[in-house]
Design an enzyme around this catalytic site. Structure first.
Site, PDB file in Angstrom:
ATOM      1  N   ASP A   8     -46.936 -12.427   6.495  1.00 21.48           N
ATOM      2  CA  ASP A   8     -46.881 -12.830   7.892  1.00 21.48           C
ATOM      3  C   ASP A   8     -47.008 -14.256   7.920  1.00 21.48           C
ATOM      4  O   ASP A   8     -47.236 -14.806   7.012  1.00 21.48           O
ATOM      5  CB  ASP A   8     -47.845 -11.831   8.699  1.00 21.48           C
ATOM      6  CG  ASP A   8     -47.853 -12.678  10.016  1.00 21.48           C
ATOM      7  OD1 ASP A   8     -47.218 -12.529  10.885  1.00 21.48           O
ATOM      8  OD2 ASP A   8     -49.374 -12.974  10.399  1.00 21.48           O
ATOM      9  N   ASP A  10     -47.915 -16.676  11.431  1.00 19.90           N
ATOM     10  CA  ASP A  10     -48.894 -17.034  11.996  1.00 19.90           C
ATOM     11  C   ASP A  10     -50.342 -16.617  11.585  1.00 19.90           C
ATOM     12  O   ASP A  10     -50.444 -15.339  11.673  1.00 19.90           O
ATOM     13  CB  ASP A  10     -48.739 -16.793  13.697  1.00 19.90           C
ATOM     14  CG  ASP A  10     -47.409 -17.408  14.237  1.00 19.90           C
ATOM     15  OD1 ASP A  10     -47.394 -18.765  13.705  1.00 19.90           O
ATOM     16  OD2 ASP A  10     -46.693 -16.966  14.989  1.00 19.90           O
ATOM     17  N   GLY A  45     -49.485 -10.922  16.538  1.00 22.70           N
ATOM     18  CA  GLY A  45     -48.281 -10.037  15.854  1.00 22.70           C
ATOM     19  C   GLY A  45     -47.360  -9.431  16.777  1.00 22.70           C
ATOM     20  O   GLY A  45     -46.381  -8.899  16.404  1.00 22.70           O
ATOM     21  N   ARG A  48     -43.729 -12.199  22.216  1.00 27.94           N
ATOM     22  CA  ARG A  48     -44.401 -13.171  23.555  1.00 27.94           C
ATOM     23  C   ARG A  48     -44.223 -12.396  24.757  1.00 27.94           C
ATOM     24  O   ARG A  48     -45.351 -12.623  25.534  1.00 27.94           O
ATOM     25  CB  ARG A  48     -43.022 -14.140  23.400  1.00 27.94           C
ATOM     26  CG  ARG A  48     -43.519 -15.427  24.324  1.00 27.94           C
ATOM     27  CD  ARG A  48     -42.413 -16.485  24.249  1.00 27.94           C
ATOM     28  NE  ARG A  48     -41.755 -16.850  23.232  1.00 27.94           N
ATOM     29  CZ  ARG A  48     -40.957 -17.591  22.782  1.00 27.94           C
ATOM     30  NH1 ARG A  48     -40.208 -18.314  24.013  1.00 27.94           N
ATOM     31  NH2 ARG A  48     -40.640 -17.887  21.764  1.00 27.94           N
ATOM     32  N   SER A 115     -42.495 -14.129  15.356  1.00 29.92           N
ATOM     33  CA  SER A 115     -42.127 -15.429  16.106  1.00 29.92           C
ATOM     34  C   SER A 115     -40.929 -15.883  16.051  1.00 29.92           C
ATOM     35  O   SER A 115     -40.238 -15.917  15.143  1.00 29.92           O
ATOM     36  CB  SER A 115     -43.011 -16.446  15.813  1.00 29.92           C
ATOM     37  OG  SER A 115     -42.709 -17.555  16.377  1.00 29.92           O
ATOM     38  N   ASN A 117     -40.337 -19.080  16.708  1.00 31.63           N
ATOM     39  CA  ASN A 117     -40.759 -20.324  16.280  1.00 31.63           C
ATOM     40  C   ASN A 117     -40.720 -20.249  14.653  1.00 31.63           C
ATOM     41  O   ASN A 117     -41.061 -21.470  14.072  1.00 31.63           O
ATOM     42  CB  ASN A 117     -41.734 -20.969  16.879  1.00 31.63           C
ATOM     43  CG  ASN A 117     -41.649 -21.058  18.479  1.00 31.63           C
ATOM     44  OD1 ASN A 117     -40.705 -21.929  18.946  1.00 31.63           O
ATOM     45  ND2 ASN A 117     -42.321 -20.220  19.338  1.00 31.63           N
ATOM     46  N   ASP A 169     -52.512 -10.883   9.279  1.00 29.78           N
ATOM     47  CA  ASP A 169     -53.910 -11.035  10.131  1.00 29.78           C
ATOM     48  C   ASP A 169     -54.115 -10.378  11.359  1.00 29.78           C
ATOM     49  O   ASP A 169     -55.179 -10.247  11.737  1.00 29.78           O
ATOM     50  CB  ASP A 169     -53.986 -12.567  10.267  1.00 29.78           C
ATOM     51  CG  ASP A 169     -53.137 -12.885  11.453  1.00 29.78           C
ATOM     52  OD1 ASP A 169     -52.001 -12.794  11.248  1.00 29.78           O
ATOM     53  OD2 ASP A 169     -53.439 -13.803  12.108  1.00 29.78           O
TER      54      ASP A 169
END
Ligand code: BG6
Ligand code: MG
Length: 215
Positions: A8, A10, A45, A48, A115, A117, A169
């Site tokens: 992952d 972020d 996770g 948005r 994400s 991004n 995480d």
């Protein structure tokens, strides 16, 4: 046998999870909603729009689809502003070394982030070439806890899910890895990530010996 490791992004490779939190907190404040780091765990996770749903539910607020989309754009603009100031050395200590070690042992490495991004973050950290395969939020229909993103990464790597190990995480991310039939290393609190096979405090703490015990 573990043949591929899927990371992952972020909160596992870099602390962009904190920038997501700051941007959501700023939005929640504008909406008059109290939003804590504890609440934020539910957002990790997930997509948005799902994140925004959760915040509005916390504040018992119902808004039109149009208004929600406007707010999601606003949050993302703040998030992008925060990450643009990021330097390549913000990558968590030991992550590059860990990926190099995994690759040197003949295993494949993928990135699987909800994400949209993700590519920007990888470019900012100059680590895009560390991954054989990248799957991000622009490529999936269902975000974590759905296993889609991990199954897509495994398919692109051409490795059976059972031979993949995921680093996560987020509670939703651990659930997604388990649902994909993969092994999972939780990064963070063992209370939240107890469904993972092993939980470590920081990604860079993970050792090859631990990987071998997961085989
Ligand atoms: C995940 C984060 O990686 O991406 C979530 O853990 C975030 O907190 C999600 O909401 C979607 O990110 P983005 O950048 O597309 O808004
Ligand atoms: Mg994460």
């Amino acid at each position: 046998m573990i043949q591929a490791v899927i990371f992952d992004l972020d909160g596992v490779i870099v602390d962009t999870a904190h920038y997501h939190f700051l941007a959501w907190k700023r939005l929640a404040k504008e909406l008059g909603i109290d939003f804590t780091e504890h609440d934020n765990e539910q957002l990790k996770g997930v997509s948005r729009m799902r994140s925004l749903d959760i915040i509005l539910e916390l504040g018992n607020l119902r808004l039109s689809q149009e208004e929600m989309e406007r707010l999601a754009v606003k949050k993302n603009q703040w998030f992008v502003e925060y990450i643009m100031a990021m330097k390549p050395d913000e990558i968590f200590h030991g992550v590059k070394e860990l990926i190099r070690e995994i690759r040197s042992r003949g295993m494949k490495v993928a990135l699987a982030s909800s994400s949209k991004n993700a590519e920007t973050v990888l470019n900012l950290l100059s680590i895009k070439n560390y991954f054989d395969v990248i799957v991000d939020g622009t490529m999936i229909k269902h975000s974590k806890p759905d296993p889609e993103i991990f199954l897509q990464a495994a398919a692109k790597l051409n490795i059976p899910p059972v031979n993949c190990l995921v680093f996560e995480d987020a509670e939703a991310g651990v659930a997604a890895a388990v649902a994909a039939g993969m092994k999972c290393v939780g990064v963070g609190s063992s209370e939240l990530l107890g469904k993972a096979n092993v939980v470590i405090k920081k990604t860079g703490d993970f050792t090859m010996d631990q990987l071998l015990t997961l085989n």
